[in-house]
Design a protein around this motif. Structure first.
Motif, short mmCIF file in Angstrom:
data_model
loop_
_atom_site.label_atom_id
_atom_site.label_comp_id
_atom_site.label_asym_id
_atom_site.label_seq_id
_atom_site.Cartn_x
_atom_site.Cartn_y
_atom_site.Cartn_z
N GLY A 309 101.30 6.30 61.29
CA GLY A 309 100.48 7.13 62.16
C GLY A 309 99.11 7.47 61.62
N PHE A 310 98.52 6.56 60.84
CA PHE A 310 97.23 6.87 60.24
C PHE A 310 96.20 5.78 60.50
N LYS A 311 94.98 6.21 60.84
CA LYS A 311 93.83 5.32 61.00
C LYS A 311 92.65 5.93 60.24
N PRO A 312 92.10 5.22 59.25
CA PRO A 312 90.88 5.73 58.59
C PRO A 312 89.79 5.99 59.62
N ASN A 313 89.02 7.07 59.42
CA ASN A 313 88.03 7.41 60.45
C ASN A 313 86.74 8.01 59.90
N THR A 314 86.50 7.90 58.60
CA THR A 314 85.25 8.43 58.04
C THR A 314 84.10 7.49 58.35
N SER A 315 83.06 7.99 58.99
CA SER A 315 81.91 7.15 59.33
C SER A 315 81.11 6.80 58.09
N ILE A 316 80.36 5.72 58.16
CA ILE A 316 79.55 5.30 57.02
C ILE A 316 78.49 6.36 56.68
N ASP A 317 77.94 7.02 57.68
CA ASP A 317 76.94 8.06 57.42
C ASP A 317 77.55 9.24 56.67
N ASP A 318 78.72 9.71 57.12
CA ASP A 318 79.37 10.84 56.45
C ASP A 318 79.80 10.46 55.04
N GLY A 319 80.38 9.28 54.91
CA GLY A 319 80.85 8.84 53.60
C GLY A 319 79.73 8.66 52.60
N ILE A 320 78.64 8.06 53.02
CA ILE A 320 77.49 7.86 52.13
C ILE A 320 76.86 9.20 51.76
N ASN A 321 76.79 10.12 52.70
CA ASN A 321 76.27 11.46 52.38
C ASN A 321 77.09 12.13 51.29
N LYS A 322 78.41 12.03 51.40
CA LYS A 322 79.29 12.63 50.39
C LYS A 322 79.12 11.95 49.05
N PHE A 323 78.99 10.62 49.08
CA PHE A 323 78.81 9.89 47.83
C PHE A 323 77.50 10.28 47.14
N ILE A 324 76.43 10.34 47.90
CA ILE A 324 75.12 10.63 47.29
C ILE A 324 75.04 12.07 46.81
N THR A 325 75.71 12.99 47.49
CA THR A 325 75.79 14.37 46.99
C THR A 325 76.45 14.38 45.62
N TRP A 326 77.56 13.65 45.50
CA TRP A 326 78.23 13.54 44.20
C TRP A 326 77.32 12.86 43.18
N TYR A 327 76.70 11.76 43.57
CA TYR A 327 75.85 10.98 42.66
C TYR A 327 74.75 11.84 42.06
N ASN A 328 74.10 12.59 42.90
CA ASN A 328 73.01 13.45 42.43
C ASN A 328 73.50 14.49 41.44
N GLN A 329 74.67 15.05 41.71
CA GLN A 329 75.23 16.04 40.79
C GLN A 329 75.66 15.39 39.48
N TYR A 330 76.34 14.26 39.59
CA TYR A 330 76.88 13.60 38.40
C TYR A 330 75.77 13.14 37.46
N TYR A 331 74.70 12.62 38.02
CA TYR A 331 73.61 12.12 37.20
C TYR A 331 72.45 13.11 37.08
N ASN A 332 72.74 14.38 37.43
CA ASN A 332 71.75 15.45 37.27
C ASN A 332 70.44 15.18 37.99
N GLN A 333 70.56 14.59 39.16
CA GLN A 333 69.36 14.33 39.96
C GLN A 333 68.92 15.60 40.70
N VAL A 334 69.83 16.55 40.85
CA VAL A 334 69.48 17.81 41.48
C VAL A 334 70.09 18.94 40.65
N ASP A 335 69.62 20.13 40.90
CA ASP A 335 70.13 21.32 40.20
C ASP A 335 71.55 21.59 40.68
N MET A 336 72.52 21.54 39.76
CA MET A 336 73.92 21.73 40.14
C MET A 336 74.25 23.18 40.44
N ASN A 337 73.31 24.09 40.16
CA ASN A 337 73.54 25.49 40.51
C ASN A 337 73.23 25.75 41.97
#
Length: 337
Positions: A309-337
């Protein structure tokens, strides 16, 4: 649909636990109260520090233990299985990468063939209740019919990596037939998200775009991939752990599933999603199709939906936004505070 929940009283061995999918799946199981034994050789195919960061997340859980070892070390595996009552094996350890398999083919035979054989032998002699293992959308090779169905013939691989993954499916089928080992194959489709693999296009594109560097765009961006967000992969696998027909079918306890988004995106559209999320334009250089690449991947997920009963449904826009938010935090591209 009445699905069985994951049994938190069982012990789960996750190979490739410091890998991308392995870490996220292990974290999910641990958060559900399961005992997880992680296993990984921590090789340097890509930045080991990223693997250590994933591992540090898992080590925060009291019911997680970790073994740094290789699947080709049969004696180590035998000792591990002998000392632990392992109920479920989730084999995600493998040498990944289509293009790298052209450069270093021997690594794929050792890890993906010999290593997987050792896992099958452990499951045979130690009577595990369920083996789930990573296959790949690459097994579809040069198939022209879309979407790709698990009922399609997959005897035309175009890379050694794909050939090893199809070999895994054949080996698992044989062991299921001979020894009644319940085995579920997981054909993953272009998985992406936080803590992902740096060799994947979305990751390397993001790094280059942020750093104002040129990106290589193959086939003029006219390629399609069924990008699947990591949380959707984990949800699909989690449901299959206790509910795959493979564990209920006593005649031939074997099943294979596609786990993909069922919505292929053009490579050029992926680049645009990254540009939109980062607010920067890509510097593109176009190249012809690479050896071992395929033009399109597209998952038919009918049996996944029917069975759990499962179908993946995360859009590419939502998924990429989440990835880049993580990327910026992980590589200190933005203030993590």
């Amino acid at each position: 649909m009445n699905l069985k929940p994951v049994d938190s009283t069982k012990t789960y061995l996750v190979t490739g636990a410091a890998g991308f999918i392995g870490m996220h799946l292990s974290k999910k199981l641990l958060s559900m109260g399961c005992k997880v034994i992680g296993y990984d050789n921590m090789n340097d195919y890509y930045d080991v520090n990223l693997k250590l960061s994933r591992l540090n997340i898992l080590k925060k859980f009291d019911h997680f233990t970790f073994h740094k070892a290789d699947l080709i070390d049969r004696d180590y595996l035998e000792n591990l299985f002998s000392k632990n009552n392992i109920d479920v094996v989730i084999n995600l350890a493998a040498q990944a990468g289509v293009r790298y398999s052209i450069e270093k083919p021997h690594v794929y035979i050792q890890s993906n063939i010999v290593g997987f054989f050792n896992i099958l032998e452990m499951c045979r002699y130690h009577k595990v209740s369920h083996l789930l293992y990573a296959s790949s959308s690459s097994v579809y090779g040069s198939n022209q019919k879309i979407p790709f169905s698990t009922e399609d013939m997959v005897d035309q691989p175009v890379s050694l990596y794909a050939a090893t993954k199809k070999s895994n499916e054949l080996m698992a089928h044989t062991y299921s037939h001979l020894y009644k080992i319940p085995a579920t194959g997981l054909r993953f489709f272009t998985v992406y998200g936080p803590y992902g693999r740096p060799d994947m296009a979305y990751y390397s594109f993001t790094k280059a775009i942020i750093e104002d560097k040129m990106i290589k765009v193959f086939n003029n961006g006219d390629m399609y991939r069924d990008f699947t967000y990591i949380d959707d992969i984990v949800e699909g696998v989690t449901r299959l752990i206790e509910n795959s027909p493979a564990i209920f079918n006593k005649t031939l306890p074997y099943k294979v599933y596609n786990i993909g988004n069922n919505k292929p995106e053009r490579l050029i559209d992926l680049i645009q999603a990254i540009e939109h999320s980062t607010g920067k334009k890509a510097i593109k250089k176009y190249y012809p199709m690479q050896a071992g690449d395929v033009y399109q991947t597209y998952a038919d997920i009918k049996n996944l939906f029917e069975d759990v009963g499962f179908k993946p449904n995360t859009s590419i826009d939502d998924g990429i936004n989440k990835f880049i938010t993580w990327y910026n935090q992980y590589y200190n591209q933005v203030d993590m505070n």
